[in-house]
Design a protein around this motif. Sequence first.
Motif, PDB file in Angstrom:
ATOM      1  N   GLU A   1       0.816  -1.211   0.000  1.00 14.66           N
ATOM      2  CA  GLU A   1       0.000   0.000   0.000  1.00 14.66           C
ATOM      3  C   GLU A   1       0.848   1.259   0.000  1.00 14.66           C
ATOM      4  O   GLU A   1       0.373   2.340  -0.333  1.00 14.66           O
ATOM      5  CB  GLU A   1      -0.938  -0.015   1.195  1.00 14.66           C
ATOM      6  CG  GLU A   1      -2.049  -1.023   1.046  1.00 14.66           C
ATOM      7  CD  GLU A   1      -2.639  -0.999  -0.346  1.00 14.66           C
ATOM      8  OE1 GLU A   1      -3.221   0.034  -0.734  1.00 14.66           O
ATOM      9  OE2 GLU A   1      -2.517  -2.005  -1.060  1.00 14.66           O
TER      10      GLU A   1
ATOM     11  N   CYS B   1      -8.852   2.419  -6.803  1.00 19.36           N
ATOM     12  CA  CYS B   1      -7.845   3.224  -6.094  1.00 19.36           C
ATOM     13  C   CYS B   1      -7.365   4.393  -6.951  1.00 19.36           C
ATOM     14  O   CYS B   1      -7.232   5.520  -6.467  1.00 19.36           O
ATOM     15  CB  CYS B   1      -6.658   2.342  -5.708  1.00 19.36           C
ATOM     16  SG  CYS B   1      -7.017   1.107  -4.443  1.00 19.36           S
TER      17      CYS B   1
ATOM     18  N   SER C   1      -5.367   1.212   5.001  1.00 16.57           N
ATOM     19  CA  SER C   1      -5.023  -0.024   4.302  1.00 16.57           C
ATOM     20  C   SER C   1      -3.946  -0.807   5.039  1.00 16.57           C
ATOM     21  O   SER C   1      -4.032  -2.033   5.183  1.00 16.57           O
ATOM     22  CB  SER C   1      -4.550   0.307   2.881  1.00 16.57           C
ATOM     23  OG  SER C   1      -4.222  -0.866   2.188  1.00 16.57           O
TER      24      SER C   1
ATOM     25  N   GLY D   1      -9.923   2.167   2.802  1.00 19.35           N
ATOM     26  CA  GLY D   1      -8.558   1.649   2.838  1.00 19.35           C
ATOM     27  C   GLY D   1      -8.428   0.363   3.621  1.00 19.35           C
ATOM     28  O   GLY D   1      -7.591  -0.489   3.302  1.00 19.35           O
TER      29      GLY D   1
ATOM     30  N   ILE E   1      -8.356  -2.750   1.394  1.00 19.78           N
ATOM     31  CA  ILE E   1      -7.485  -2.882   0.226  1.00 19.78           C
ATOM     32  C   ILE E   1      -6.397  -3.930   0.419  1.00 19.78           C
ATOM     33  O   ILE E   1      -6.299  -4.899  -0.352  1.00 19.78           O
ATOM     34  CB  ILE E   1      -6.861  -1.518  -0.130  1.00 19.78           C
ATOM     35  CG1 ILE E   1      -7.962  -0.537  -0.549  1.00 19.78           C
ATOM     36  CG2 ILE E   1      -5.850  -1.670  -1.263  1.00 19.78           C
ATOM     37  CD1 ILE E   1      -7.460   0.878  -0.784  1.00 19.78           C
TER      38      ILE E   1
END
Length: 401
Positions: free
Chosen positions: A146, A224, A253, A301, A304
């Motif tokens: 991330e 994203c 994330s 987030g 993700i």
Amino acid sequence: MSGYGDLLRTRGVARIISAQLTARFPSGMISLAYLLHIEQIFDSYGAAGLVLGATSIGQAIAGPLTSRWMGVWGMRPVISLTLVICSASLAVVAFASLPIWGYMIVGFIGGIANPPIQPAVRTIYPKMVTSKQLTPLFSLDASAQEIIWVAGPVMTTFVATQVSTVAAIVLAGAFLIGGGVWFLASPEVGRVRIPRSRRSFGAVLSRPPVLLATVVGFLLVGACAAIEAAVVANFREDGAEAGIVLAIWAIGSLAGGLAFGHIPIGPWALARRMAVVFVGTAAAAFFLDFWGLALTLLIAGAGIAPALAVMFAIVSASVKFSETAEAYGWVGTGQLIGAALGSAVAGFLIDAEGASGGFLAGAAFALLGTVIPIVFVRAHPDLRGRDASPQADTEPVSTIS
């Protein structure tokens, strides 16, 4: 968390994670840097979308193809050649004055020469840790990844708005070269030899988990990219606020990946994680102030990195070792195309509807990414209690009778 500490103390793990993340950092920078740079030159997000589209076509061709080449010529020769060409393309976009079709050609060349770092490192991981450590390693890597997809744009936005878009592209090139050389110098790259695949090119996509991960990865990263473009457009006059919001998104994330990394992966795991991304992204379209976006994107987030970890694990558990590089090449191609296409679609909607259009584009990508693993749940393997390592390659062995 102690499990992650044990992983990082395993010989070579911390080094190879750091090297590959540095080398792949431009993947989270180039799309946004190109978007800002070309928009500034032609005063049109649509024109920037054309360049990103050409880049994505090159990446679509390159991902599985260069990954498969590593089984023929080895990791280092293939990565070295693509590294040189891709770096040169970045320099041309940054410093040359070209018509829009010229930037599209250069973007295509840079895309087709995107170094296959991701499939290389995904192939190396199973040879570095025990089978029990592999799924947590994928979770740790997805959380760290991330930094690429979320923190990368934070840096790009800050440099592009506070210095220049040229400086943002040059910075991406510096990460590409420095990280690429570091990765190539890592001993693990020389120790692992990818066997030549005996199946035809593209046959690995006939495995349902690989196809599922490729499609959902495309949609996730597309969401994203749309969010990134929308955040930048929303805070056009204040790049610092955009950077802070994207950083909060990255924290969500990272926290999600680390918190859920040890949860067993069942057949509904990917759908549940993508649903979290959709809910947060859809809500963001209606809360365009700083604190509203900070909260909604923190929620988005949190899904993700866990979703990415699931994709990596189901691919690994579903292919033979000789197929891992090509399989992850297809998954990486899906993600890279998603990054470019998400930015392009969001760009056109931002031109028409403002920042809310970009968030709605991201929500649409995330919604599809939630529905598909629900509809095709039978393609999702149940890894609860199973080893996520690739299947061993077998071949006839001559014996003495």
